[in-house]
Design an enzyme around this catalytic site. Structure first.
Site, mmCIF file in Angstrom:
data_model
loop_
_atom_site.group_PDB
_atom_site.id
_atom_site.type_symbol
_atom_site.label_atom_id
_atom_site.label_comp_id
_atom_site.label_asym_id
_atom_site.label_seq_id
_atom_site.Cartn_x
_atom_site.Cartn_y
_atom_site.Cartn_z
ATOM 1 N N SER A 197 2.582 -9.790 -5.414
ATOM 2 C CA SER A 197 2.480 -10.210 -4.021
ATOM 3 C C SER A 197 2.132 -11.703 -3.956
ATOM 4 O O SER A 197 2.824 -12.513 -4.568
ATOM 5 C CB SER A 197 1.471 -9.324 -3.283
ATOM 6 O OG SER A 197 1.628 -9.414 -1.887
ATOM 7 N N ASP A 215 9.854 -1.954 0.249
ATOM 8 C CA ASP A 215 8.825 -2.993 0.122
ATOM 9 C C ASP A 215 8.716 -3.849 1.377
ATOM 10 O O ASP A 215 9.729 -4.187 2.005
ATOM 11 C CB ASP A 215 9.209 -3.888 -1.065
ATOM 12 C CG ASP A 215 8.038 -4.590 -1.722
ATOM 13 O OD1 ASP A 215 7.044 -4.874 -1.030
ATOM 14 O OD2 ASP A 215 8.133 -4.857 -2.934
ATOM 15 N N HIS A 246 5.457 -1.448 -1.838
ATOM 16 C CA HIS A 246 4.875 -2.701 -2.330
ATOM 17 C C HIS A 246 4.140 -2.549 -3.665
ATOM 18 O O HIS A 246 3.731 -3.550 -4.246
ATOM 19 C CB HIS A 246 3.907 -3.235 -1.260
ATOM 20 C CG HIS A 246 3.567 -4.684 -1.392
ATOM 21 N ND1 HIS A 246 4.508 -5.685 -1.508
ATOM 22 C CD2 HIS A 246 2.360 -5.327 -1.408
ATOM 23 C CE1 HIS A 246 3.912 -6.855 -1.591
ATOM 24 N NE2 HIS A 246 2.612 -6.669 -1.537
#
Length: 300
Positions: free
Chosen positions: A110, A250, A277
């Protein structure tokens, strides 16, 4: 520097401390895998399952970025302190303090992947390979895609979110319930949420300083200092072999990841069909296999 399995400690970072954990022996096996967590303002907890890669003979280094977890907390500091450069400097410091700056692999998840891409674009001599997992190349693209994903939520959810955001009531129970609808679709599709993921969420709640300052009140309402940040202008400079990871569902949609695929010279992209995610938690067996194959081929 030799550390026993699951050794924990901290290294000085200026007048502060960066907490770290090493699984395996930094003198044994291949170049260490350094895990850079998301947020910003998250912690290492939700990425602890990556310690499984140490069983393949490669030491794994986790750390908590400054402001959260086991590292120094600075709730009194304002936006001028919490900069991308601060976290780049912290990563460089950690690599040097652990004595691995000349031989390492980076895994960034991320925000951690975007940060790692910025680090890699400077062409550090010791970086052997790079993994960018579930990361946007641009927060402008991210914000555009959040609007798309929000409009696809069940009827009334986006309207509830927007109403509370406009009123500055993002800490209300109704907002949190609507937020969870998005998270269940695009952050973690497992039920119940895994313990490691919940632990990280609790850490953010315990000290939201960094997350709220740089990101905002939620994943899909980015109002912080990163709202216009991008690495699209520098990722073509990355020379390390690079693996991109994203989930079919995602929040880091293909549009946010594609600039990495198009601009990084030596890159491959793996999409996890059953994940959002957190593919390392949602599809752990395939994730470990994909990581092992990449590291065996390119990770030194």
């Amino acid at each position: 520097m030799s550390l026993a399995p699951h050794a924990k400690g901290s290294v000085p970072f200026g007048e502060y401390e960066t907490w770290y954990r090493v699984t395996g022996d930094l003198r044994a096996g291949g170049p260490p895998l350094v895990v850079v967590h998301g947020g910003p303002g998250s912690t290492h907890d939700y990425l602890l399952s990556l310690t499984a890669l140490a069983e393949l003979g490669r030491p794994v280094v986790h750390y908590d970025q400054i402001g959260n977890g086991g590292s120094t907390h600075l709730p009194e500091r304002g936006p001028e302190f919490w900069t991308v450069q601060l976290f780049l400097d912290e990563l460089d410091n950690l690599l040097n303090r652990l004595g691995i700056a000349e031989d390492y692999v980076l895994f960034g998840q991320s925000w951690g992947g975007t940060l790692s891409a910025k680090h890699a674009a400077a062409r550090p001599t010791g970086l052997r390979a790079l993994v960018i997992a579930n990361s946007p190349a641009s927060y402008v693209l991210w914000r555009q895609e959040m609007k798309v994903l929000r409009e696809l939520l069940p009827p009334g959810v986006d309207e509830t979110l927007a109403r509370h955001e406009a009123a500055g009531e993002t800490d209300s129970e109704e907002y949190l319930q609507a937020m969870t609808v998005f998270y269940n679709r695009h952050v973690c599709r497992l039920r119940p949420w895994p313990r490691d993921f919940v632990a990280t969420l609790m850490e953010i709640q315990n000290d939201p300083t960094v997350y709220s300052t740089m990101n905002g009140p939620s994943e899909f309402h980015v109002t912080g200092t990163l709202r216009d940040w991008s690495v699209e202008d520098c990722v073509a400079d990355i020379t390390a072999p690079t693996l991109l990871i994203s989930g079919r569902h995602d929040e880091a949609t293909p549009a946010t990841v594609r600039p990495f695929a198009e601009l990084i010279p030596d890159v491959r992209w793996e999409v996890f069909e059953e994940s959002s995610h957190l593919p390392h938690l949602e599809e752990p067996e395939r994730f470990t296999r994909v990581m092992a194959d990449f590291l065996n081929e390119f990770g030194g």
